[in-house]
Write an enzyme that holds these catalytic residues in place. Structure first.
Site, PDB file in Angstrom:
ATOM      1  N   ARG A 131      -3.247  -8.193 -21.012  1.00 58.28           N
ATOM      2  CA  ARG A 131      -4.165  -7.808 -22.101  1.00 58.28           C
ATOM      3  C   ARG A 131      -3.516  -6.856 -23.095  1.00 58.28           C
ATOM      4  O   ARG A 131      -3.975  -6.715 -24.211  1.00 58.28           O
ATOM      5  CB  ARG A 131      -5.480  -7.239 -21.559  1.00 58.28           C
ATOM      6  CG  ARG A 131      -5.348  -5.925 -20.858  1.00 58.28           C
ATOM      7  CD  ARG A 131      -6.662  -5.497 -20.215  1.00 58.28           C
ATOM      8  NE  ARG A 131      -7.645  -5.036 -21.194  1.00 58.28           N
ATOM      9  CZ  ARG A 131      -7.619  -3.833 -21.774  1.00 58.28           C
ATOM     10  NH1 ARG A 131      -6.658  -2.975 -21.485  1.00 58.28           N
ATOM     11  NH2 ARG A 131      -8.542  -3.484 -22.642  1.00 58.28           N
ATOM     12  N   PRO A 162       0.817  -1.227   0.000  1.00 56.67           N
ATOM     13  CA  PRO A 162       0.000   0.000   0.000  1.00 56.67           C
ATOM     14  C   PRO A 162       0.845   1.270   0.000  1.00 56.67           C
ATOM     15  O   PRO A 162       0.339   2.348  -0.325  1.00 56.67           O
ATOM     16  CB  PRO A 162      -0.839  -0.102   1.278  1.00 56.67           C
ATOM     17  CG  PRO A 162      -0.442  -1.347   1.966  1.00 56.67           C
ATOM     18  CD  PRO A 162       0.551  -2.095   1.147  1.00 56.67           C
ATOM     19  N   ASP A 165      -9.346   2.280 -25.112  1.00 59.27           N
ATOM     20  CA  ASP A 165      -9.628   2.171 -23.672  1.00 59.27           C
ATOM     21  C   ASP A 165      -9.760   3.511 -22.984  1.00 59.27           C
ATOM     22  O   ASP A 165      -9.107   4.473 -23.357  1.00 59.27           O
ATOM     23  CB  ASP A 165      -8.457   1.479 -22.948  1.00 59.27           C
ATOM     24  CG  ASP A 165      -8.434  -0.004 -23.157  1.00 59.27           C
ATOM     25  OD1 ASP A 165      -9.467  -0.549 -23.539  1.00 59.27           O
ATOM     26  OD2 ASP A 165      -7.369  -0.593 -22.922  1.00 59.27           O
ATOM     27  N   GLU A 177       0.895  -8.635   8.780  1.00 61.74           N
ATOM     28  CA  GLU A 177       0.947  -7.233   9.217  1.00 61.74           C
ATOM     29  C   GLU A 177       1.957  -6.410   8.431  1.00 61.74           C
ATOM     30  O   GLU A 177       1.925  -5.199   8.448  1.00 61.74           O
ATOM     31  CB  GLU A 177       1.313  -7.162  10.709  1.00 61.74           C
ATOM     32  CG  GLU A 177       0.447  -8.010  11.603  1.00 61.74           C
ATOM     33  CD  GLU A 177      -1.021  -7.623  11.537  1.00 61.74           C
ATOM     34  OE1 GLU A 177      -1.310  -6.418  11.469  1.00 61.74           O
ATOM     35  OE2 GLU A 177      -1.868  -8.534  11.516  1.00 61.74           O
TER      36      GLU A 177
HETATM   37  N1  ADE Z   1      -1.162  -4.907  -0.138  1.00 61.14           N
HETATM   38  C1  ADE Z   1      -2.162  -4.554   0.694  1.00 61.14           C
HETATM   39  N2  ADE Z   1      -2.866  -3.521   0.222  1.00 61.14           N
HETATM   40  C2  ADE Z   1      -2.305  -3.203  -0.992  1.00 61.14           C
HETATM   41  C3  ADE Z   1      -2.570  -2.220  -1.989  1.00 61.14           C
HETATM   42  N3  ADE Z   1      -3.567  -1.336  -1.861  1.00 61.14           N
HETATM   43  N4  ADE Z   1      -1.793  -2.200  -3.086  1.00 61.14           N
HETATM   44  C4  ADE Z   1      -0.783  -3.075  -3.219  1.00 61.14           C
HETATM   45  N5  ADE Z   1      -0.465  -4.017  -2.315  1.00 61.14           N
HETATM   46  C5  ADE Z   1      -1.214  -4.089  -1.208  1.00 61.14           C
END
Ligand code: ADE
Length: 224
Positions: A150, A86, A164, A113
């Site tokens: 793709r 994230p 697209d 975690e």
């Molecule tokens: N792992 C957990 N959440 C994620 C996200 N939003 N993007 C990439 N990997 C992740």
């Protein structure tokens, strides 16, 4: 293209990789996708892959050793190693285009975690698929693979992805219709039945701009 995916949950990929366009692309040898359970690389007698965080705190942290050994068994000069997290760079269509030109992708799916910070040193690129937290990198890896495969030559018709949403023009797709001409009183726009291709093209561009103004005005600001 070859794609190697490091995951503790290879079975999560069943279905996504065994149906439709991703299935056909593998059958037609446009892409080779391999899933690697990095637990098999653990040097721990119980094949442990995670441990408690130094300094204390909740949850378990993925250890560096199994992931390092697994990546090192796969990596060549042509590999691009991507960590799904994230805190990575926000994923966009233009990154999918750029990755579709690579020969070999190695994707690392984090879980639990978090992961030992030293794992980041393996990655050429860290990618996030959006500002929300998932339980692991598996779904982000599926999103990335689908969006890249793709775009590979001869996987889908090139005209389909040139039109697209989110291509270089930063416009949403124009509206499309199929039979019947009238569905519950909703008519197909007359111009699409005219056979005048120049007019249809102009109409479609105009509709793309209208739709983008209404739904994603932020994209228009990015347009040249
Ligand atoms: N792992 C957990 N959440 C994620 C996200 N939003 N993007 C990439 N990997 C992740």
């Amino acid at each position: 293209m070859k794609i190697d995916i490091l995951t503790l949950f290879p079975e999560m990929f069943q279905g996504v990789f065994t149906e439709s366009i991703l299935k056909r692309a593998q059958e037609n040898e446009k892409v080779e996708i391999n899933l690697h359970n990095f637990r098999t690389f653990s040097k721990d007698p119980h094949q442990k892959v995670d441990d408690t965080p130094y300094g204390g705190g909740a949850g378990m942290v993925l250890m560096a050793q199994p992931i390092f050994d697994c990546v090192e068994s796969l990596r060549t000069k042509e590999s691009k190693v991507i960590l799904l997290t994230p805190s990575g760079k926000p994923y966009q269509q233009r990154m999918a285009y750029s990755l579709s030109k690579e020969k070999h992708l190695i994707l690392i799916c984090g879980h639990y975690e978090g992961f030992d910070e030293r794992i980041r040193t393996l990655a050429d690129l860290e990618i996030s698929i959006g500002d929300y937290v998932l339980t692991g990198g598996e779904i982000p890896a599926m999103v990335l693979v689908d969006s890249v495969v793709r775009l590979l030559p001869d996987v889908i018709q090139e005209e389909s992805h040139l039109a697209d949403s989110f291509n270089d023009a930063n416009l949403l797709d124009y509206p499309t219709y199929t039979k019947p001409r009238n569905f519950r009183g909703m008519e197909v726009p007359e111009i699409l039945l005219s056979g005048d291709h120049q007019k249809i093209e102009a109409y479609r561009l105009q509709e793309s701009i209208k739709k983008t103004e209404a739904l994603r005005p932020d994209l228009l600001e990015k347009r040249d």
